[in-house]
Enzyme design. Structure first.
Site: not given
Length: 595
Positions: A342, A366, A533
């Site tokens: 991401e 995550d 994260h």
């Protein structure tokens, strides 16, 4: 394929043997002892530390001992020519502080003053550290706890620890300088960490930020700008080593048939080659007539936006991210790349920090869910025990975690670990691949399809979870949580894992608890984590990260490292008796190292 990934050479460590400049008896009597100190440091560093490519760290020593300013200048000139980025000054005696000190503004500095009774090495250490503080060039002090005999070449354990901690962190600082962070795409789903802050990279890390649109991947696929022979090899390797799982994730109308799945495999393998080429270049492309594309972006780390513009239409980037972040692929066992899911550049940054400190692959995850003992018992009907008795954090992401993170590499005692690539056996690489199943992507999340890796990290592995956050008005801050991976009862794991996503890799993490409010229980760690994260590194490396952060002038807002292991520049003690607040004031006063 390139074996040298970046422009320039690895940074060297410069050893500066300083000496009492008074000739006519004093200096002459100290020459051998002073140079022997330098040689002992060189022997320690070159025999213990390695660059990310596995070659031993290189040290450069001054041509002579340094007693006066002209010799300091000669040493500085030699170090500039040799590419020295880290310096360690050593001495057993008194020296002229401001004449012999390292004055280069961008080298990271330490001074070891020998603890002996014959000559005042400790007096020089205190004097020169005061000079460093006064001139705004903070240096790390190294002073052994126990008095040693004059002339001994033994390095005490406490001195050894500080030398290695300083050197590892200093080399990380020097290695990042001049490299790039490559954004492939832009901001992902509004995630703040993927709003790449170019000022942070330039001022704090000495890095530039590069960017390409994700469409560049499609252009290179369409125009055939990739090594066709390597692609054939890579696809065959993926078919032989990446076992595909049954699609028990998607409803019937979203499942792909065999032909569509095969096209996805072809697509994601090509994509992996192209993303790597974007990062570091590929001379093969020049042979094919694509000279510009062959250059790459000199990227020591990168990020891939993916969601949603890409994954709504194309196969996801999970295979690319997972394989590049791993220590093995169709080329064999090799150094991992750093590629952030991401395009979370802040998480990519701490992945890079930990990689440079350990030379091992890093897990991107995550920080998904805190499971309390009561919640686990309510959902599963079973009680947690062992390390997990107080609850645990579910680390999970959509398939981008390094396959090394499965924990199927072993230390000397047979316990799970993650190793530098040069220590990984073929059997261990195969075990990591065998422990991973590639699940068809959840097409409610990833409409374009693709495959996500799924594995369960073995328990009992010491690890460190890290996160960098940017705070408006304050700047960057670092969070560190040392702990362990844990094994759960298989039935408990399945129930909990299936509640999140059945097709993603899972790591169950338990932080070490302390009296600090942030670490009083597992919930507090999760509750105080600054972002969605985290980067997870094998081993308890929190102390090394704290040292590195101080070099970069990044304060640490949360950690569970023992106070005695916190090692920062000597000037930090002038900013107050509380280590955390002193860290903040020192970082604010000195500011970014490259600004």
């Amino acid at each position: 394929m390139m074996t040298k990934r970046f422009q320039g050479q690895w940074p060297k460590i410069g050893i500066r043997p300083t000496i009492d400049g008074r000739m006519g008896g004093v200096r002459e009597s100290l020459e051998t002892q002073t140079m022997d100190m330098a040689k002992s440091v060189i022997a320690l560093l070159t025999s213990t530390l390695k660059y990310p490519d596995g070659t031993p760290v290189e040290c450069i020593v001054a041509d002579s001992t340094i007693g006066r300013v002209s010799e300091s200048a000669a040493c500085a000139e030699k170090f500039r020519k040799e590419g020295v980025g880290v310096t360690i000054t050593v001495t057993p005696c008194w020296c002229y502080g401001s004449e012999t000190m390292d004055m280069e503004p961008h080298t990271v500095k330490a001074v070891w003053g020998f603890n002996g009774t014959e000559r005042p090495g400790a007096v020089y250490l205190a004097a020169v550290l005061a000079g460093h503080a006064q001139k705004g060039l903070p240096a790390f002090g190294i002073y052994g706890r126990d008095v040693q005999d004059s002339g001994t070449q033994e390095i005490p354990e406490d001195v050894r620890t500080k030398l290695l901690r300083f050197a590892k962190a200093g080399l990380a600082v020097a290695t990042m300088r001049g490299k790039s962070y490559l954004s492939i795409g832009a901001v992902c789903m509004g995630i703040a960490g993927s709003i790449v802050n170019t000022d942070f990279f330039q001022d704090y890390l000495g890095m530039r930020c590069e960017g390409v649109d994700e469409v560049e991947i499609i252009r290179r696929m369409t125009e055939g700008i990739y090594d066709k022979e390597e692609y054939t090899k890579a696809l065959a390797w993926a078919k032989a080593n990446c076992k595909e799982g049954e699609d028990n994730i998607n409803r019937a109308d979203l499942k792909k048939d065999r032909a569509a799945k095969d096209k996805d495999w072809e697509f994601i393998v090509k994509m992996t080659l192209i993303v790597r080429d974007l990062m570091i270049g590929n001379p093969k492309l020049k042979e094919m007539g694509f000279g510009e594309e062959a250059l790459g972006h000199n990227a020591i780390a990168a990020g891939f936006q993916g969601q949603r513009q890409w994954t709504d239409f194309y196969a996801n980037g999970d295979f690319t991210e997972a394989i590049l972040n791993s220590s093995f692929d169709w080329t064999g066992i090799r150094a991992p790349y750093i590629l952030a899911t991401e395009n979370d550049a802040l998480n990519g940054t701490v992945m890079l920090f930990s990689y440079l400190l350990t030379n091992t692959a890093q897990i991107f995850a995550d920080v998904r869910t805190y499971w309390s003992p009561d919640a686990v018992e309510r959902v599963t009907g079973k009680k947690l025990d062992g390390l997990a008795a107080n609850g645990m954090i579910h680390l999970i992401n959509s398939g981008a975690a390094t396959l090394d993170g499965s924990g199927y590499q072993n230390d000397a005692d047979g316990k799970p670990t993650m190793k530098p690539f040069w220590d990984i056996s073929e059997q261990e690489a195969k075990a990591c691949l065998d422990a991973t199943t590639w699940m068809p992507a959840n097409r409610e999340y990833f409409r374009g399809g693709g495959f996500s890796s799924k594995f369960l990290t073995r328990g009992g592995m010491p690890c460190t979870m890290v996160r960098l956050n940017l705070i408006k008005g304050l700047g960057p801050v670092l969070q560190i949580a040392e702990g362990w991976t844990v094994d759960l009862d298989p039935a408990v794991h399945k129930i909990l894992d299936d509640r999140t996503d059945k097709g993603w890799p899972t790591t169950w993490f338990v932080p070490r608890l302390t009296n600090d409010p942030n670490f009083k229980d597992v919930y507090s760690v999760m509750n105080n984590w600054g972002a969605n994260h985290g980067s997870i590194s094998c081993g308890h490396i929190g102390a090394d990260l704290i040292t590195l952060a101080s070099m970069l002038r990044i304060p640490v807002c949360m950690h569970n490292v023992a106070d005695d292991d916190v090692y920062r520049p000597a000037a930090w003690t002038a900013f107050g008796m509380d280590k955390e607040s002193a860290d903040y004031r020192a970082c604010e006063t000195y500011g970014p190292i490259y600004k």
